[in-house]
Design an enzyme around this catalytic site. Structure first.
Site, mmCIF file in Angstrom:
data_model
loop_
_atom_site.group_PDB
_atom_site.id
_atom_site.type_symbol
_atom_site.label_atom_id
_atom_site.label_comp_id
_atom_site.label_asym_id
_atom_site.label_seq_id
_atom_site.Cartn_x
_atom_site.Cartn_y
_atom_site.Cartn_z
ATOM 1 N N CYS A 1 33.770 2.642 -19.508
ATOM 2 C CA CYS A 1 33.993 1.193 -19.380
ATOM 3 C C CYS A 1 35.347 0.875 -18.748
ATOM 4 C CB CYS A 1 33.902 0.523 -20.745
ATOM 5 S SG CYS A 1 32.455 1.021 -21.675
ATOM 6 N N HIS B 1 30.054 -7.672 -19.572
ATOM 7 C CA HIS B 1 30.612 -6.318 -19.479
ATOM 8 C C HIS B 1 29.767 -5.457 -18.535
ATOM 9 C CE1 HIS B 1 32.572 -2.650 -20.308
ATOM 10 N NE2 HIS B 1 31.975 -2.304 -21.431
HETATM 11 C C1 LIG Z 1 23.606 -6.867 -28.976
HETATM 12 C C2 LIG Z 1 22.440 -6.229 -28.237
HETATM 13 C C3 LIG Z 1 21.886 -5.083 -29.055
HETATM 14 C C4 LIG Z 1 21.369 -7.316 -28.049
HETATM 15 O O1 LIG Z 1 20.321 -6.747 -27.301
HETATM 16 P P1 LIG Z 1 18.791 -7.238 -27.503
HETATM 17 O O2 LIG Z 1 18.530 -7.423 -28.959
HETATM 18 O O3 LIG Z 1 17.916 -6.320 -26.737
HETATM 19 O O4 LIG Z 1 18.849 -8.668 -26.865
HETATM 20 P P2 LIG Z 1 17.931 -9.200 -25.681
HETATM 21 O O5 LIG Z 1 18.399 -8.619 -24.391
HETATM 22 O O6 LIG Z 1 16.490 -9.051 -26.057
HETATM 23 O O7 LIG Z 1 18.313 -10.748 -25.680
HETATM 24 C C5 LIG Z 1 17.870 -11.629 -26.700
HETATM 25 C C6 LIG Z 1 18.677 -12.922 -26.591
HETATM 26 O O8 LIG Z 1 20.021 -12.665 -27.059
HETATM 27 C C7 LIG Z 1 20.950 -12.911 -26.008
HETATM 28 N N1 LIG Z 1 21.937 -11.847 -26.086
HETATM 29 C C8 LIG Z 1 21.752 -10.536 -25.840
HETATM 30 N N2 LIG Z 1 22.881 -9.864 -26.062
HETATM 31 C C9 LIG Z 1 23.799 -10.779 -26.436
HETATM 32 C C10 LIG Z 1 25.155 -10.702 -26.790
HETATM 33 N N3 LIG Z 1 25.774 -9.525 -26.789
HETATM 34 N N4 LIG Z 1 25.821 -11.817 -27.134
HETATM 35 C C11 LIG Z 1 25.180 -13.004 -27.121
HETATM 36 N N5 LIG Z 1 23.882 -13.141 -26.802
HETATM 37 C C12 LIG Z 1 23.211 -12.038 -26.464
HETATM 38 C C13 LIG Z 1 20.133 -12.863 -24.714
HETATM 39 O O9 LIG Z 1 20.710 -13.659 -23.723
HETATM 40 C C14 LIG Z 1 18.810 -13.420 -25.176
HETATM 41 O O10 LIG Z 1 18.931 -14.823 -25.264
HETATM 42 P P3 LIG Z 1 17.668 -15.770 -24.878
HETATM 43 O O11 LIG Z 1 16.578 -15.415 -25.863
HETATM 44 O O12 LIG Z 1 18.221 -17.154 -25.063
HETATM 45 O O13 LIG Z 1 17.322 -15.427 -23.480
HETATM 46 C C15 LIG Z 1 22.906 -5.735 -26.825
HETATM 47 O O14 LIG Z 1 23.412 -6.826 -26.102
HETATM 48 C C16 LIG Z 1 23.968 -4.649 -26.932
HETATM 49 O O15 LIG Z 1 23.675 -3.504 -27.280
HETATM 50 N N6 LIG Z 1 25.225 -4.955 -26.618
HETATM 51 C C17 LIG Z 1 26.299 -3.947 -26.599
HETATM 52 C C18 LIG Z 1 26.389 -3.279 -25.250
HETATM 53 C C19 LIG Z 1 27.314 -2.101 -25.301
HETATM 54 O O16 LIG Z 1 27.282 -1.297 -26.207
HETATM 55 N N7 LIG Z 1 28.189 -1.978 -24.309
HETATM 56 C C20 LIG Z 1 29.162 -0.916 -24.267
HETATM 57 C C21 LIG Z 1 30.317 -1.291 -25.100
HETATM 58 S S1 LIG Z 1 31.432 0.040 -25.376
#
Ligand SMILES: CC(C)(COP(=O)(O)OP(=O)(O)OC[C@H]1O[C@@H](n2cnc3c(N)ncnc32)[C@H](O)[C@@H]1OP(=O)(O)O)[C@@H](O)C(=O)NCCC(=O)NCCS
Length: 384
Positions: A83, A332
């Site tokens: 990252c 990100h």
């Molecule tokens: C948090 C997380 C698990 C959610 O993923 P998910 O459950 O598959 O979510 P989806 O993609 O199905 O999205 C569902 C809804 O939540 C929203 N959403 C997804 N991730 C979000 C987040 N991080 N913050 C706010 N909203 C989020 C989407 O926009 C979607 O909204 P909508 O229904 O209005 O369109 C995922 O974003 C994640 O793993 N984030 C971390 C990424 C990471 O680890 N990066 C490296 C860091 S070191």
């Protein structure tokens, strides 16, 4: 070392992109060179950050960007530091320019991951952890940062609202940022009722998966650029590493690489933390923003948990943190994130940040972490 400037900085809107990584990278790179006022042929080397190009069957994107810019004979190199890849690319560009190897360099960070589902993206991302000790045993980044959050909460009296205040603040900032993935405010109630992802981290504690591209032009004063905007001086460009697997760390109450990189950066810039007017820090999860502020020396251990709740780190607070919306809400796109932080600092210092502007800022710090801190970069930038 020669005085080295950021003479141009630009990005697309983070979030879902219909362009390939190669297309968006070339487009932002072209915009950055136009902004810089330099002839593209003045670019001595292109430093590209792109971690997951293989997911689009397009690795080695550097020469393709240079082809698109009409400078196919200019060398390029891809820098991978999870990252923190594009802050690492910026560091390499800085070393080349400050050291006199080239007069101007292009930094391009780009990622396209939203064509994958979250499960696949989670699995690819997790490969940046320690595979035999962490990933192979089921660890994911939400899980690893939840471990850090749990350790913090076990040591210091912490309420969910303290994490929530970071999320609410960063969403409020992103709502004013046209480059942001999520341009919507959230309330504390929304935060508290959002689903648990990896206890104690909820949905709004997490950054999203984002596509994005950001580009910077770095030049020596001697390159005589005539840029469209006021250049920023790179006062410090410092990096550090650390033991990767959390289980092998002496403490989980911070990221050792941030502490080392920050010490180096403040020494290089001959500045104290009190000289910093605002920060862009690596808040891949809300706990990461708190740890960053402590590790960078802005708060004592355990002292950053109240900062957002008390308004200290809000845009109009004493120490604005992540006026862009941060990774949490600006998004990100891994390879583009570090360069994107510098785009925010550049826009802020040039009065281009509109209603999210931090007034009277002279000096700012960008902090970008690879994975759970196996690598870290700290840059300090000032107006001339
Ligand atoms: C948090 C997380 C698990 C959610 O993923 P998910 O459950 O598959 O979510 P989806 O993609 O199905 O999205 C569902 C809804 O939540 C929203 N959403 C997804 N991730 C979000 C987040 N991080 N913050 C706010 N909203 C989020 C989407 O926009 C979607 O909204 P909508 O229904 O209005 O369109 C995922 O974003 C994640 O793993 N984030 C971390 C990424 C990471 O680890 N990066 C490296 C860091 S070191």
């Amino acid at each position: 070392m020669r005085e080295t400037w950021v003479v141009a900085a630009t990005s697309n809107r983070f979030g879902r992109s219909t362009e390939s990584a190669r297309e968006s990278a070339t487009r932002v790179a072209r915009e950055a060179i136009e902004q810089s006022g330099l002839d593209p042929k003045a670019i001595g080397q292109t430093f590209v950050a792109n971690c997951l190009g293989f997911a689009e069957h397009q690795a080695h994107v550097g020469p393709l960007i240079n082809n698109g810019l009409g400078i196919p004979d200019v060398p390029s190199v891809t820098v991978e530091s999870a990252c923190s890849s594009s802050s690492a690319a910026l560091h390499e560009a800085f070393v080349h320019v400050a050291g006199g190897f080239v007069d101007a360099a292009l930094v391009v960070g780009v990622e396209r991951v939203m064509q994958m589902d979250s499960l696949k993206a989670t699995s690819y991302f997790a490969d940046a952890a320690d595979y035999p000790f962490e990933t192979r045993n089921g660890a994911t980044f939400p899980g690893l940062y939840a471990t850090l959050a749990a350790a913090y909460a076990a040591k210091y009296p912490t309420r969910p609202e303290m994490f929530g205040a970071v999320a609410v603040k960063n969403h409020a900032n992103a709502a004013r940022n046209p480059h942001a993935h999520f341009q919507k405010e959230i309330s504390m109630e929304t935060y508290l009722s959002s689903p648990m992802i990896a206890s104690p981290l909820r949905l709004y504690d997490c950054c999203p998966f984002s596509d994005g591209a950001a580009a910077l032009v770095i030049a020596a004063k001697e390159a005589s650029p005539r840029p469209r905007h006021e250049p920023l001086v790179v006062r410090a460009s410092a990096r550090a590493g650390a033991v990767t697997a959390l289980q092998d760390r002496p403490t989980l109450l911070g990221l050792p690489s941030t502490r080392v990189a920050a010490e180096k950066a403040f020494r290089q810039a001959r500045l104290e933390p009190r000289a910093i007017d605002f920060l862009e820090v690596h808040d891949c999860f809300t706990i990461a923003e708190m740890l960053a502020l402590e590790d960078l020396g802005f708060f004592p251990p355990g002292g950053a948990k109240d900062a957002a709740l008390e308004g200290v780190t809000q845009r109009d607070g004493k120490l604005p943190v992540n006026p862009s919306g941060g990774l949490k809400a600006k998004g990100h796109p891994v390879g583009a994130t570090g360069a994107g932080q510098v785009v925010e600092i550049f826009e802020q210092m040039n009065g281009l940040a509109g209603t999210r502007g931090v007034p009277h800022a002279e000096t700012a710090l960008a902090h970008n972490v690879g994975a759970t801190g196996g690598s870290c970069s700290v840059h300090i930038l000032s107006r001339r």
